[in-house]
Design a protein around this motif. Sequence first.
Motif, mmCIF file in Angstrom:
data_model
loop_
_atom_site.group_PDB
_atom_site.id
_atom_site.type_symbol
_atom_site.label_atom_id
_atom_site.label_comp_id
_atom_site.label_asym_id
_atom_site.label_seq_id
_atom_site.Cartn_x
_atom_site.Cartn_y
_atom_site.Cartn_z
ATOM 1 N N ILE A 176 5.831 -11.111 4.706
ATOM 2 C CA ILE A 176 4.644 -11.256 3.869
ATOM 3 C C ILE A 176 3.581 -12.039 4.617
ATOM 4 O O ILE A 176 3.794 -13.156 5.077
ATOM 5 C CB ILE A 176 4.982 -11.967 2.545
ATOM 6 C CG1 ILE A 176 6.010 -11.146 1.787
ATOM 7 C CG2 ILE A 176 3.737 -12.125 1.706
ATOM 8 C CD1 ILE A 176 5.598 -9.738 1.474
ATOM 9 N N ARG A 177 2.422 -11.418 4.738
ATOM 10 C CA ARG A 177 1.303 -12.014 5.464
ATOM 11 C C ARG A 177 0.334 -12.668 4.489
ATOM 12 O O ARG A 177 0.395 -12.442 3.278
ATOM 13 C CB ARG A 177 0.582 -10.922 6.261
ATOM 14 C CG ARG A 177 1.485 -10.122 7.180
ATOM 15 C CD ARG A 177 0.845 -8.790 7.543
ATOM 16 N NE ARG A 177 0.614 -7.967 6.353
ATOM 17 C CZ ARG A 177 -0.105 -6.849 6.354
ATOM 18 N NH1 ARG A 177 -0.660 -6.414 7.463
ATOM 19 N NH2 ARG A 177 -0.259 -6.161 5.232
ATOM 20 N N CYS A 178 -0.581 -13.450 5.048
ATOM 21 C CA CYS A 178 -1.612 -14.070 4.207
ATOM 22 C C CYS A 178 -2.399 -13.012 3.446
ATOM 23 O O CYS A 178 -2.742 -13.198 2.273
ATOM 24 C CB CYS A 178 -2.563 -14.899 5.069
ATOM 25 S SG CYS A 178 -1.828 -16.386 5.763
ATOM 26 N N ILE A 179 -2.669 -11.892 4.097
ATOM 27 C CA ILE A 179 -3.435 -10.834 3.445
ATOM 28 C C ILE A 179 -2.670 -10.260 2.250
ATOM 29 O O ILE A 179 -3.275 -9.862 1.243
ATOM 30 C CB ILE A 179 -3.807 -9.716 4.451
ATOM 31 C CG1 ILE A 179 -4.867 -8.798 3.845
ATOM 32 C CG2 ILE A 179 -2.598 -8.940 4.914
ATOM 33 C CD1 ILE A 179 -5.419 -7.791 4.832
ATOM 34 N N ASP A 180 -1.335 -10.231 2.327
ATOM 35 C CA ASP A 180 -0.535 -9.742 1.211
ATOM 36 C C ASP A 180 -0.648 -10.676 0.012
ATOM 37 O O ASP A 180 -0.743 -10.230 -1.137
ATOM 38 C CB ASP A 180 0.933 -9.600 1.625
ATOM 39 C CG ASP A 180 1.140 -8.560 2.707
ATOM 40 O OD1 ASP A 180 0.546 -7.476 2.607
ATOM 41 O OD2 ASP A 180 1.880 -8.840 3.667
ATOM 42 N N VAL A 181 -0.627 -11.990 0.282
ATOM 43 C CA VAL A 181 -0.752 -12.964 -0.801
ATOM 44 C C VAL A 181 -2.146 -12.895 -1.427
ATOM 45 O O VAL A 181 -2.300 -12.925 -2.654
ATOM 46 C CB VAL A 181 -0.450 -14.385 -0.301
ATOM 47 C CG1 VAL A 181 -0.715 -15.402 -1.394
ATOM 48 C CG2 VAL A 181 0.998 -14.482 0.163
ATOM 49 N N ALA A 182 -3.181 -12.791 -0.582
ATOM 50 C CA ALA A 182 -4.545 -12.683 -1.099
ATOM 51 C C ALA A 182 -4.676 -11.448 -1.972
ATOM 52 O O ALA A 182 -5.278 -11.489 -3.063
ATOM 53 C CB ALA A 182 -5.540 -12.631 0.060
ATOM 54 N N ALA A 183 -4.113 -10.342 -1.508
ATOM 55 C CA ALA A 183 -4.159 -9.099 -2.280
ATOM 56 C C ALA A 183 -3.377 -9.231 -3.577
ATOM 57 O O ALA A 183 -3.790 -8.733 -4.633
ATOM 58 C CB ALA A 183 -3.605 -7.952 -1.438
ATOM 59 N N CYS A 205 -13.279 -1.010 -2.003
ATOM 60 C CA CYS A 205 -11.882 -0.667 -2.301
ATOM 61 C C CYS A 205 -11.772 -0.366 -3.792
ATOM 62 O O CYS A 205 -12.037 -1.246 -4.622
ATOM 63 C CB CYS A 205 -10.937 -1.797 -1.910
ATOM 64 S SG CYS A 205 -9.186 -1.417 -2.149
ATOM 65 N N GLU A 206 -11.416 0.869 -4.135
ATOM 66 C CA GLU A 206 -11.307 1.269 -5.536
ATOM 67 C C GLU A 206 -9.956 0.834 -6.108
ATOM 68 O O GLU A 206 -8.900 1.217 -5.589
ATOM 69 C CB GLU A 206 -11.457 2.791 -5.662
ATOM 70 C CG GLU A 206 -12.826 3.327 -5.249
ATOM 71 C CD GLU A 206 -13.936 2.882 -6.198
ATOM 72 O OE1 GLU A 206 -13.621 2.571 -7.364
ATOM 73 O OE2 GLU A 206 -15.097 2.839 -5.763
ATOM 74 N N GLU A 255 -1.072 -3.362 -2.496
ATOM 75 C CA GLU A 255 -0.883 -2.572 -1.282
ATOM 76 C C GLU A 255 -2.192 -1.926 -0.829
ATOM 77 O O GLU A 255 -2.457 -1.805 0.367
ATOM 78 C CB GLU A 255 0.191 -1.514 -1.515
ATOM 79 C CG GLU A 255 1.611 -2.092 -1.569
ATOM 80 C CD GLU A 255 2.678 -1.025 -1.757
ATOM 81 O OE1 GLU A 255 2.355 0.043 -2.329
ATOM 82 O OE2 GLU A 255 3.820 -1.259 -1.339
ATOM 83 N N LYS A 256 -3.026 -1.515 -1.779
ATOM 84 C CA LYS A 256 -4.334 -0.943 -1.425
ATOM 85 C C LYS A 256 -5.192 -1.980 -0.705
ATOM 86 O O LYS A 256 -5.824 -1.689 0.313
ATOM 87 C CB LYS A 256 -5.061 -0.467 -2.692
ATOM 88 C CG LYS A 256 -4.549 0.822 -3.286
ATOM 89 C CD LYS A 256 -5.388 1.201 -4.502
ATOM 90 C CE LYS A 256 -4.876 2.465 -5.177
ATOM 91 N NZ LYS A 256 -5.684 2.808 -6.365
ATOM 92 N N LEU A 257 -5.221 -3.193 -1.240
ATOM 93 C CA LEU A 257 -6.036 -4.248 -0.636
ATOM 94 C C LEU A 257 -5.487 -4.659 0.730
ATOM 95 O O LEU A 257 -6.240 -4.829 1.691
ATOM 96 C CB LEU A 257 -6.090 -5.458 -1.563
ATOM 97 C CG LEU A 257 -6.976 -5.317 -2.807
ATOM 98 C CD1 LEU A 257 -6.669 -6.423 -3.806
ATOM 99 C CD2 LEU A 257 -8.445 -5.352 -2.420
#
Length: 517
Positions: free
Chosen positions: A352-359, A384-385, A397-399
Motif C-alpha cells: 500500500i502506497r501513499c497514493i492508495d491511502v490518499a485515494a 477523474c470521473e 483504484e480509479k484514483l
Amino acid sequence: MANTQLFQSLKGKLLPKADAVNFEGAPAYATSPQHQLAQYAATGCLNATFYASAETQLETVLKLCDGIDAQFIAQTALYCRERGYMKDMPALLTAILAGQGAPVLSRVFKRTVNNGKMLRNFVQIVRSGAVGRKSLGSRPKKLVQAWLNTASENELLAAAVGNAPSLADVVKMVHPKPADAWREAFFAWLIGKPYNAEALPPSVKAFEAYKADRSQPLPDVPFQMLTALELPDAAWAQIACQSGWQMVRMNLNTFARHGVYALPGMTEAIAAKLRDAESIAKAKVFPYQLMAAYKAASDDVPLAIRAALQDALEIALANVPQITGKVVVCPDVSGSMKSAVTGYRGSATSAIRCIDVAALVAAAMLRKNPDTLVLPFENDVVRCELNPRDTVMTNAEKLAAIGGGGTNCSAPLAQLNKQKAHADLVLFVSDNESWIDATRRGATATMCEWAVFKQRNPNAKLACIDLMPYGTVQAVEREDVLNIGGFSDDVFKIVAAYAAGQLGAAHWVGEIQSIVV
C-alpha cells in the motif's frame, strides 16, 4: 475602480512568510517540535520513505524527545498505540521514557505494552542502545517481569511466536519468578530446561501430544507453531476456522496453497468471518489493511473471498463522518506518493502506497458525503470521473491509477478560485512536498490561494492530512487551518470534530494533550 491585482498582492504580503524549505527545496512552514513528534507517531514510519531514511527518522525522533517534556512523550505514545494502533513508535517512545527514568513510565508501559509483540519490541529497542542504554535497568526489568507473571496462557503462547528477541530470550534476560506452577513449567519448557509435564498449560500439553501423535486433535495454538509439522489440508481448514480475524486476513494466499478453499463449505466460512462486523471492530483493522489484503490476493483466492474483503472495507469505514456543508477532497497523486505508506522495509515493504491511502480517504469521504467534490492533483488538477454509488475499493483504484508528475498543492485551490467555487471544508491528503508552485518569497502559493478562497468563503476550513513525517507543511496552522499526520481511523473523527467547530485552537496537538496518562 480599485486595482484588484494590487490589493491581492498586498494581501499576500500580510500572510505569514514561509520559514522553512521542504525536501524539494521549496518554501514551506516548519511545525512545532510537539507537532512533528505527533506526526511521526501517527504515521508510524520508522522505515525509509521517499525522501528520508529510517536512520534519519529515528535520529529526528530522538532529537525531538530531548526537547519535549516527558508528559507529552507519554501522551503521544498512548495516542499512537490506543488510537493509531501502531507498534514500533509507541514501543520506541516508551523505551525513551525508560531511558529518561520518567516517573510516568509505569503507567505508560501498562497501556502501550499490551501484548507479547509489544513486549518484545520494547526489549529489542532498549537492548539496541538506541535510547542511550543497552541494559533494561531495574525499573523496566520489573515491568517486563510483571507482564510475564500476569499474562494469560493465550497471551504467552502468542508472544512465543517471533524472534529478535524471542520470548525465550526475554525470559532468560529478566528471570521472572512465577507464583503459578503452570507458569513455572511453561517458562522452563520455553527455554528448553527440564519441566513438570503435568503442570504445563492445557494448550501446550495438547501441542506436545500432537507432535508425538498426529492422530491427536489439532491443538489450539498460534498456527505458526504448527507450520513446520507438514499439516494436511484438513488441518489447515481447522486452523482457518479457529484463528482470529487478523490471522485469517493475512493468510488468504496460504489457505489457497494448502487447498482449504477446495474443501466443502470453507470458502463460505472464511468469507463470513471476514465480513463479520463484530470481528472487524475487535480487530481494530485499518481500511488500508483490507485494501492490502485485496491487492495481495492471488488468482487462486476465490472471488467470494475478494468480495468479502470489499464488504469488510465498507464496514471498517463505518466511522467516516457525514459532514454538514460542501466538502472538497484533494488527494495528491504525484510521483512521490508512490512510496510505501509505512516506508521501505525490504521484503516486508507494504504493497500500500501513499497514493492508495490518499485515494482511499477521498473515496471514503465521497461514499459518506455524496456531494463531495474530488480534485486529484499533481502538476495540476487531474480529471477523474467517480461514482459515489460505486464501492470505496472501486473509486480508490480509479484514483490510485492516475499517479505521476510533480507536486502542486495549490492547484486545487487555484481551480476553485478560478471557478469562484464555494465550500465549507477543503481536505488535502498529501506528503506536502509541493514544489511546482514554489514562490521566491513571502507566503507559500497554497496560503495565497487559500486567502483568496477565504474572501469568498469566510467560514471555510482547510484540513491537511500529511502522510509522511517530513516536518514541514504548506499551510500554516491557525484557526481555519488544521495540519494532521497519519491515516488511522482517528483521523476521520478529528476532521469531523474540526469541521463542526469542536476542536480548540491547539487542534491536533491539543487532542493528544487531552489524553489522561
